[in-house]
Design a protein around this motif. Sequence first.
Motif, PDB file in Angstrom:
ATOM      1  N   SER A   1     -44.770  34.005 -60.902  1.00  0.00           N
ATOM      2  CA  SER A   1     -45.787  35.227 -60.713  1.00  0.00           C
ATOM      3  C   SER A   1     -45.303  36.130 -59.935  1.00  0.00           C
ATOM      4  CB  SER A   1     -46.984  34.401 -59.939  1.00  0.00           C
ATOM      5  OG  SER A   1     -46.689  34.152 -58.502  1.00  0.00           O
ATOM      6  N   ALA A   2     -44.417  35.878 -59.120  1.00  0.00           N
ATOM      7  CA  ALA A   2     -43.569  37.226 -58.415  1.00  0.00           C
ATOM      8  C   ALA A   2     -42.555  37.820 -59.451  1.00  0.00           C
ATOM      9  CB  ALA A   2     -42.853  36.665 -57.318  1.00  0.00           C
ATOM     10  N   LEU A   3     -42.055  37.051 -60.227  1.00  0.00           N
ATOM     11  CA  LEU A   3     -41.189  37.700 -61.372  1.00  0.00           C
ATOM     12  C   LEU A   3     -42.021  38.450 -62.156  1.00  0.00           C
ATOM     13  CD1 LEU A   3     -38.220  35.672 -62.926  1.00  0.00           C
ATOM     14  CD2 LEU A   3     -39.641  36.910 -64.382  1.00  0.00           C
ATOM     15  N   ASN A   4     -42.938  38.043 -62.606  1.00  0.00           N
ATOM     16  CA  ASN A   4     -43.818  38.653 -63.603  1.00  0.00           C
ATOM     17  C   ASN A   4     -44.165  39.931 -63.023  1.00  0.00           C
ATOM     18  OD1 ASN A   4     -45.864  39.547 -65.301  1.00  0.00           O
ATOM     19  ND2 ASN A   4     -47.300  38.240 -64.418  1.00  0.00           N
ATOM     20  N   LEU A   5     -44.757  39.988 -61.520  1.00  0.00           N
ATOM     21  CA  LEU A   5     -45.094  41.305 -60.884  1.00  0.00           C
ATOM     22  C   LEU A   5     -43.897  42.328 -61.247  1.00  0.00           C
ATOM     23  CD1 LEU A   5     -47.196  42.864 -59.378  1.00  0.00           C
ATOM     24  CD2 LEU A   5     -45.841  41.887 -57.202  1.00  0.00           C
TER      25      LEU A   5
ATOM     26  N   TYR B   1     -54.747  37.928 -59.762  1.00  0.00           N
ATOM     27  CA  TYR B   1     -54.333  37.839 -61.203  1.00  0.00           C
ATOM     28  C   TYR B   1     -55.535  38.120 -62.144  1.00  0.00           C
ATOM     29  CZ  TYR B   1     -49.699  36.131 -61.991  1.00  0.00           C
ATOM     30  OH  TYR B   1     -48.329  36.231 -61.976  1.00  0.00           O
ATOM     31  N   VAL B   2     -56.795  37.960 -61.657  1.00  0.00           N
ATOM     32  CA  VAL B   2     -57.848  38.538 -62.746  1.00  0.00           C
ATOM     33  C   VAL B   2     -57.923  40.018 -62.677  1.00  0.00           C
ATOM     34  CG1 VAL B   2     -60.368  38.726 -62.440  1.00  0.00           C
ATOM     35  CG2 VAL B   2     -59.364  36.609 -62.077  1.00  0.00           C
TER      36      VAL B   2
ATOM     37  N   VAL C   1     -54.233  31.320 -65.974  1.00  0.00           N
ATOM     38  CA  VAL C   1     -54.524  29.739 -66.274  1.00  0.00           C
ATOM     39  C   VAL C   1     -53.983  28.827 -65.579  1.00  0.00           C
ATOM     40  CG1 VAL C   1     -54.668  28.327 -68.164  1.00  0.00           C
ATOM     41  CG2 VAL C   1     -55.297  30.387 -68.685  1.00  0.00           C
ATOM     42  N   LEU C   2     -52.554  28.807 -65.382  1.00  0.00           N
ATOM     43  CA  LEU C   2     -51.711  27.886 -64.739  1.00  0.00           C
ATOM     44  C   LEU C   2     -52.334  28.019 -63.271  1.00  0.00           C
ATOM     45  CD1 LEU C   2     -48.102  28.491 -66.253  1.00  0.00           C
ATOM     46  CD2 LEU C   2     -49.758  26.708 -66.602  1.00  0.00           C
ATOM     47  N   VAL C   3     -52.378  29.055 -62.619  1.00  0.00           N
ATOM     48  CA  VAL C   3     -52.965  29.093 -61.470  1.00  0.00           C
ATOM     49  C   VAL C   3     -54.324  28.443 -61.148  1.00  0.00           C
ATOM     50  CG1 VAL C   3     -53.755  30.647 -59.419  1.00  0.00           C
ATOM     51  CG2 VAL C   3     -51.748  31.202 -60.496  1.00  0.00           C
ATOM     52  N   LEU C   4     -55.234  28.751 -62.040  1.00  0.00           N
ATOM     53  CA  LEU C   4     -56.532  28.049 -62.113  1.00  0.00           C
ATOM     54  C   LEU C   4     -56.518  26.645 -62.086  1.00  0.00           C
ATOM     55  CD1 LEU C   4     -58.527  30.402 -64.228  1.00  0.00           C
ATOM     56  CD2 LEU C   4     -58.919  30.235 -61.781  1.00  0.00           C
TER      57      LEU C   4
ATOM     58  N   ILE D   1     -50.317  39.035 -72.083  1.00  0.00           N
ATOM     59  CA  ILE D   1     -50.268  37.651 -72.584  1.00  0.00           C
ATOM     60  C   ILE D   1     -49.630  36.732 -71.470  1.00  0.00           C
ATOM     61  CG2 ILE D   1     -49.318  35.911 -74.151  1.00  0.00           C
ATOM     62  CD1 ILE D   1     -49.378  38.170 -76.249  1.00  0.00           C
ATOM     63  N   TRP D   2     -48.577  37.046 -71.008  1.00  0.00           N
ATOM     64  CA  TRP D   2     -47.715  36.550 -69.782  1.00  0.00           C
ATOM     65  C   TRP D   2     -48.845  36.341 -68.533  1.00  0.00           C
ATOM     66  CZ3 TRP D   2     -42.483  38.749 -67.447  1.00  0.00           C
ATOM     67  CH2 TRP D   2     -42.137  37.575 -66.578  1.00  0.00           C
TER      68      TRP D   2
END
Length: 515
Positions: free
Chosen positions: A82-86, A146-147, A243-246, A236-237
Motif C-alpha cells: 500500500s505504501a509502494l502503491n502511494l 483507501y476509499v 479489498v485486501l485491507v477489508l 485497479i491496483w
Amino acid sequence: MTTAGTHSTLTTDLEKQLQIPAECRGDDKSDADNENQSDELTSEELNKEYQIIDWSGPDDKDNPMNMSILRKWAVTLIVCVSALNLTCCSIIYSSAYEGIMAEFHVQRTAVLSGITVYLIGIGFGPMLYSPLSEFYGRRNIYVFSYVFFLIFQFPVAFGKNIPSIVINRFLSGLAGSASMTVSGGTIADMFPKEELGLPMMIYTMSPFTGPILAPIIGDFIVAFCDWRWVFYVIIIWTGVMLVLVLVLVPETFAPVLLTRRASRMRRETGNEMIRSPAEQQNAERTLLQAMKFSIKRPFELLIFEPIVLTMCIYAAIVLGILYLSFEAFPLVYANNHGFKTQYLGLTFIGLMIGQVLAAVSEPLWKKLYNRLAQSQHGAKPEFRLPQAIAGSILFPVGLFWFAFTTMKSVPWIVPVLATIPVGAGMLLIFSGIFTYLVEGYKPYSASALAANAFFRCVFSSVFPLFAVQMYESLGYMWASLLLACLTLICVPGPFLFFKHGERLREKSRFAWTGK
C-alpha cells in the motif's frame, strides 16, 4: 508507531531500538503527554477508582502479537504494498505527460504541477492521520484512506481538463498518505522487537521503491496503450488493495483494541468502573486537542531546532533530486542513446539495486552501533549517523559519475551503473536521519518525523517543475554536476552532528539528553 502494549508512551522507546523510518509513525501521543504533564496526578488518582484492564497473557487471542506468523506476514505485505502503491502513483503520472499535453493542448509546466500538488498532499496528510489513528484505530484509517484515494483516482483517469486532474491529484495524495503514516505502526504492533528486523527492512524500502517502479510500469503502458490506461491501472491496483485491507487487515493498535474490550466488558458485566489505559490517558483530551498538537509541534521543531531543520533540508534535497531524475533520465537516455519509450523506465533499475544493497547492509550498521555504544559506555543518538555519513559520500560520488558519463560516446550501461551508489546513498541517508531524529528527540520523535516528512515532500515537490528546463539549458553533464555539487555541500552535515550533536542537544528544550 506504537507497541502492542497498553501504554503509548512506550512508543519512542521502541522506535529508538528499532531504527524505524519516517513514514512509520502512527500517532503523536507522546508530544501531547509532555504538554500535559499536569494530568499525571489526575490519572494516578483515577487509577485508584477504576479497574484498568490489560492483555490477559501470552495466549490472549486478541493481542496482535499472538497472531499466526502467516497472518502477520500477510498483513505486512499488504501494508508495504500500500505504501509502494502511494509513492508509485506519484511518479507514474509522468508517463502520461505527452498524452495529456497532446489531448488538452497545454504546456508541460501545467502538466508537471500534477506531481507537485500530489507530493504536497502527502506532506500534509500525516499531520491529520496521526491523531485520527490514535482515536479511531489503524484499520479504520486504512479503509477511509483507501476509499477516498480510489474515489479521487477516477476524476484523474476520466478528467476532461487539466484543473480537474491537478485538483484531484492533490486530493488523492492527501487521502492516500495514511499508508505512509500508520503502516509501520501496524508492523510494530504485530512483531516483537527481536523479530522486527526483516519486516521493517521491507517496509523501509517500500515507499522509496515505488517511485523507481513507476516509470518501468508507466512507460510500458503508454508505449502500447492510451495515456489514460496509466490511471486505469492505478484504479485497479487501488481497488484490489482496498479489498485486501477489508478482508485481511485487522485492527492492530493495542490502545484501541483494549478500549473496545473494556467497552464490551462494561456491557456484559454492568461494571462501569472498567477502563482501558487509553481511556484513562484520553479522559481529558479531545480529538481537536490531539490534532492541535499534531500540527503545532512539527513547526516548532523546524523553527527552534537547528538539528531538525538541517536534517529536513538535507532529506528534502535528496528526495528532490530523486524526483528530478524522473524528468532527467528520459532526456539523457532517449536523446543520447535512442531508448524507446517502453525501455526508458528500465534505466532506473540501478537505483533499485543500490537500495537493495543498502538494505542488506543493515546488520553492519547495527554492529557498528553496538561497538560504539560499548566503547563509549552507553548508546547515543549520534551513533546512528555513520550510515548517513556513508550515504552522504556515496550519493554525490554516484552523481558525479553519472554527470561525466552522460555523453553519447559513453555506453548507456555506464551511467546506469552510476545510479547504484546514488540509490544506496539515498537509502542510507534517510535511514540515518530518521533514526537519529527518533533517538535525539525521543519525547517528540513523532513530531520530528512529521516535520521531516512535511518539509521533505513540500520542498522536493518543486524539483520536477524545473528539471527539463535546467537540463536543456545547462546541458546534461553540467546540470548533473550542479546537482552533485549541491549534495557535496551537504556532506559535512552528518559528520558535524556526529561530533557535536550531543552538545547541541544539551542546549535544546526539545531534544533528549538521556539525563
